[in-house]
Structure formats: C-alpha cells, structure tokens
Design a protein around this motif. Structure first.
Motif, short mmCIF file in Angstrom:
data_model
loop_
_atom_site.label_atom_id
_atom_site.label_comp_id
_atom_site.label_asym_id
_atom_site.label_seq_id
_atom_site.Cartn_x
_atom_site.Cartn_y
_atom_site.Cartn_z
N MET A 1 0.89 -1.18 0.04
CA MET A 1 -0.10 -0.01 0.00
C MET A 1 0.97 1.27 -0.21
SD MET A 1 -2.83 1.24 2.95
CE MET A 1 -3.64 2.75 2.83
N THR A 2 0.59 2.10 -0.77
CA THR A 2 1.58 3.31 -1.01
C THR A 2 0.57 4.59 0.03
OG1 THR A 2 1.98 3.04 -3.16
CG2 THR A 2 2.26 5.28 -2.64
N THR A 3 1.59 5.24 0.78
CA THR A 3 1.09 6.19 1.49
C THR A 3 1.48 7.56 1.06
OG1 THR A 3 0.44 7.12 3.68
CG2 THR A 3 2.68 5.77 3.38
N THR A 4 0.54 8.48 1.28
CA THR A 4 0.85 9.97 0.85
C THR A 4 0.98 10.84 2.19
OG1 THR A 4 -1.28 10.56 0.75
CG2 THR A 4 -0.15 9.82 -1.28
N LEU A 5 1.14 10.02 3.31
CA LEU A 5 1.26 10.79 4.62
C LEU A 5 2.71 11.41 4.60
CD1 LEU A 5 -0.39 8.34 7.00
CD2 LEU A 5 -1.13 10.48 6.27
N GLU A 6 2.80 12.71 5.24
CA GLU A 6 4.08 13.39 5.49
C GLU A 6 4.82 12.45 6.42
OE1 GLU A 6 5.53 17.57 7.55
OE2 GLU A 6 3.71 17.18 7.40
N ARG A 7 6.22 12.68 6.40
CA ARG A 7 6.94 12.07 7.30
C ARG A 7 7.95 13.09 7.97
NH1 ARG A 7 7.95 6.53 7.73
NH2 ARG A 7 6.99 5.22 5.96
N PRO A 8 7.63 13.83 8.97
CA PRO A 8 8.54 14.96 9.76
C PRO A 8 9.95 14.00 9.97
CG PRO A 8 6.70 14.39 11.20
CD PRO A 8 6.29 13.47 9.69
N THR A 9 10.53 15.15 10.22
CA THR A 9 12.01 14.66 10.79
C THR A 9 11.60 14.24 12.39
OG1 THR A 9 12.76 17.05 11.39
CG2 THR A 9 13.39 16.06 9.26
N ALA A 10 12.85 13.69 12.99
CA ALA A 10 12.69 13.15 14.32
C ALA A 10 12.46 14.09 15.22
CB ALA A 10 13.80 12.02 14.57
N MET A 121 -4.16 5.68 11.97
CA MET A 121 -3.92 6.29 13.18
C MET A 121 -3.13 7.49 13.08
SD MET A 121 -2.12 3.37 15.98
CE MET A 121 -1.27 4.86 16.82
N PHE A 122 -2.71 8.01 11.87
CA PHE A 122 -1.72 9.00 11.80
C PHE A 122 -2.19 10.01 10.80
CE2 PHE A 122 0.57 4.95 12.74
CZ PHE A 122 1.50 5.48 13.62
N ASP A 123 -1.80 11.33 11.05
CA ASP A 123 -1.83 12.34 10.26
C ASP A 123 -0.49 12.50 9.55
OD1 ASP A 123 -4.63 13.15 10.73
OD2 ASP A 123 -4.01 14.24 12.41
N ALA A 124 0.49 11.95 10.30
CA ALA A 124 1.82 12.23 9.57
C ALA A 124 2.58 10.85 10.19
CB ALA A 124 2.68 13.24 9.97
N LEU A 125 3.50 10.25 9.32
CA LEU A 125 4.17 9.02 9.77
C LEU A 125 5.40 9.30 10.38
CD1 LEU A 125 3.38 6.62 6.88
CD2 LEU A 125 2.39 6.46 9.13
N PRO A 126 5.87 8.64 11.30
CA PRO A 126 7.42 8.61 11.80
C PRO A 126 8.34 8.69 10.71
CG PRO A 126 5.96 7.20 13.00
CD PRO A 126 5.34 7.32 12.10
N PRO A 127 9.38 9.35 10.87
CA PRO A 127 10.40 9.30 9.87
C PRO A 127 11.13 7.84 9.40
CG PRO A 127 11.38 10.12 11.92
CD PRO A 127 9.94 9.84 11.83
N ALA A 128 11.37 7.89 7.93
CA ALA A 128 12.02 6.72 7.54
C ALA A 128 13.23 6.20 8.40
CB ALA A 128 12.37 6.87 6.16
N PRO A 129 13.20 4.86 8.63
CA PRO A 129 12.70 3.76 7.90
C PRO A 129 11.50 3.17 8.71
CG PRO A 129 14.61 3.13 9.10
CD PRO A 129 14.40 4.46 9.45
N TYR A 130 10.97 3.83 9.24
CA TYR A 130 9.34 3.30 10.08
C TYR A 130 8.63 2.62 9.17
CZ TYR A 130 5.28 2.54 12.36
OH TYR A 130 4.10 2.29 12.92
N ALA A 131 8.18 1.41 9.36
CA ALA A 131 7.19 0.85 8.84
C ALA A 131 6.14 0.08 9.65
CB ALA A 131 7.56 -0.22 7.70
N HIS A 132 4.89 0.14 9.62
CA HIS A 132 3.88 -0.47 10.57
C HIS A 132 4.22 -2.09 10.58
CE1 HIS A 132 1.63 2.95 10.04
NE2 HIS A 132 0.98 2.74 8.80
N SER A 133 4.76 -2.72 9.68
CA SER A 133 4.99 -3.94 9.58
C SER A 133 6.28 -4.48 10.11
CB SER A 133 5.24 -4.47 8.12
OG SER A 133 6.35 -3.89 7.50
N GLY A 134 7.16 -3.47 10.65
CA GLY A 134 8.44 -3.77 11.49
C GLY A 134 8.16 -3.29 12.91
N TYR A 135 7.08 -2.76 13.19
CA TYR A 135 6.78 -2.23 14.63
C TYR A 135 7.03 -3.44 15.61
CZ TYR A 135 5.04 0.21 18.56
OH TYR A 135 4.56 0.84 19.85
N ARG A 136 8.01 -3.23 16.35
CA ARG A 136 8.11 -4.11 17.60
C ARG A 136 8.44 -3.17 18.81
NH1 ARG A 136 6.43 -6.34 14.03
NH2 ARG A 136 7.06 -8.47 13.13
N ILE A 137 7.94 -3.76 20.02
CA ILE A 137 8.38 -3.03 21.29
C ILE A 137 9.17 -3.51 22.25
CG2 ILE A 137 7.29 -2.10 23.36
CD1 ILE A 137 4.72 -2.26 21.94
#
Length: 246
Positions: A1-10, A121-137
């Motif tokens: 899925m392609t997203t057009t959400l902004e990715r602000p800097t950290a 969940m988001f109006d803007a995504l965390p900066p790259a390389p964040y991806a939902h599929s790789g999210y771990r706590i």
C-alpha cells in the motif's frame, strides 16, 4: 500500500506543553487525537515522574530534552502499545503486577498493536525507515511492580498508586492528594473510552470509576485528549454509569 502521509524529521515528532503545578504534557502530534497518547512529566525536587511513553517509533529520551536532565521514575499506566513504546529507553519501568508479563514480553497481539497500528492512526508518519510491518516493542531493561496504595515519592511530591482496572486488568491511576491531581491513564479521559479490548471488564470499570468519583479531584490528566476539571470528571463518570446501568 502506498501512503501519501508526510514524514516529519525526528526532531519534530514530539511536542511539549508546560501546564500548571510543574506538569508537562509530551505528545506526538503526527498521531490522530483519538490514538495519541498523553505522556505526563512531573517535576519533583529529588527526581521526576514520567507516566507513559508513547508509540516509541521515534526515540523519546533523545528528542525531548526535558527527559535527559534528571533521574526519572517511569510508570506505565497500562501496557497497550501506544503507552509503552519507549519504555525500554529508561532504566526501569513500573507497572501493576496484573500486566507485568505483558511488559516483559510486549508482543503486538497483547499490546493491541496488531488491532490498531495502521495508517488510520496517523496524520503524519514517523520518519523513515519506520514501517507498520516492522513495529516491535522492546522490553524495558528492568521492571518494578506497583501495588494499590504504594507511594511514588519525588522528594517534595507524593503520588498514591490506585489500581483502576476495567480498560485493562493492570490499569493504574496516580493521585496527588496535596494538589488534588489525578493522572488517570486510560480508565477515564474526556473522549470515547475503549472498554471492549480483549482484557477489558465492565464490572471492574464500574468499580474503578466509582472509586475515582469519591476523590476530591481538582484536575485530571488522562491518557488521551485534553486535561479537565474534577466537575467534568464527575459528569463523565455519572454518564458512564447511567449508560451502562452499573
């Protein structure tokens, strides 16, 4: 899925707002309000208190200067993913025993990340390389237990631990009697409550809300949405109990 959400800097991911009584709200404005966790910082004489840790997709302690200054007592109000994401950045995380196992092995199922973590969940995504599929706590390096009635001592300020299950079995609120301040986690806030998670319990919810209703609360700092008054707390609780016939 392609997203057009902004990715602000950290360095733009977190926002801090100083409130009254030495309390600062830290949050993540790129996350939509309903999903956006309130991270509460309380200044003490000898040490500071931090309640909840946000999503953790961007390092919290590195990008919020306030958190690098002094010793911090870190507390998880409960163990859903939006509240414990950055807990591992602190030397110790305190939690109620009923959810200590989740905090020690915070998989995406039990923390609800699998159910909620997506572009909605988001109006803007965390900066790259964040991806939902790789999210771990990651688990915190040390876990300490907080029981009902325990005291968190900051030197000149003391918070009493209240076990307030319902939203989740190990939910806790923190009560500062001297200032009539309640930090409530997700058991109550001024917005739509999540009361149907896999480990939610309506009977526990009702008992916890009745307990909070008896406190002489002046201000509530909830797990989501803006802070509100004790009068508003009473109205929210009474409305909830009436709707649920509890």
């Amino acid at each position: 899925m392609t997203t057009t959400l902004e990715r602000p800097t950290a360095d733009r991911w977190y926002r801090t707002r100083r409130l009254a009584d030495g309390i600062t709200l830290i949050d993540e404005p790129g996350i939509k309000p309903f999903y956006r966790c309130n991270i509460w910082h309380v200044r003490g004489r000898d040490r500071d208190l931090l309640v909840d840790f946000g999503l953790g997709a961007v390092p919290l302690r590195r990008h919020v200067a306030l958190l690098a200054e002094r010793e911090i007592v870190g507390v998880a109000s409960h163990t859903h993913f939006d509240h414990i994401g950055a807990a591992h950045e602190f030397s110790c995380c305190h939690v109620h025993p009923a959810e200590a196992d989740i905090l020690s092995t915070p998989d995406n199922g039990r923390t609800l990340a699998d159910a909620f973590l997506n572009d909605e969940m988001f109006d803007a995504l965390p900066p790259a390389p964040y991806a939902h599929s790789g999210y771990r706590i990651p688990a915190p390096p040390e876990i300490a237990l907080l029981e009902d009635g325990d005291t968190i001592d900051l030197g000149d300020r003391r918070f009493t631990v209240l076990h307030t299950p319902g939203h989740s079995p190990g939910g806790i609120s923190l009560w500062e009697a001297d200032t009539c301040t309640l930090i409530s986690g997700d058991v109550i806030y001024d917005g739509e409550l999540i009361e149907d998670a896999y480990h939610s319990d309506l009977s526990d919810y009702a008992a916890s809300l009745r307990r909070l209703r008896e406190l002489p609360v002046r201000v509530v700092h909830g797990g989501h949405f803006p802070s509100f008054s004790g009068d508003r707390l009473a109205t929210l609780i009474d409305d909830w109990l009436r709707r649920h016939r509890q």
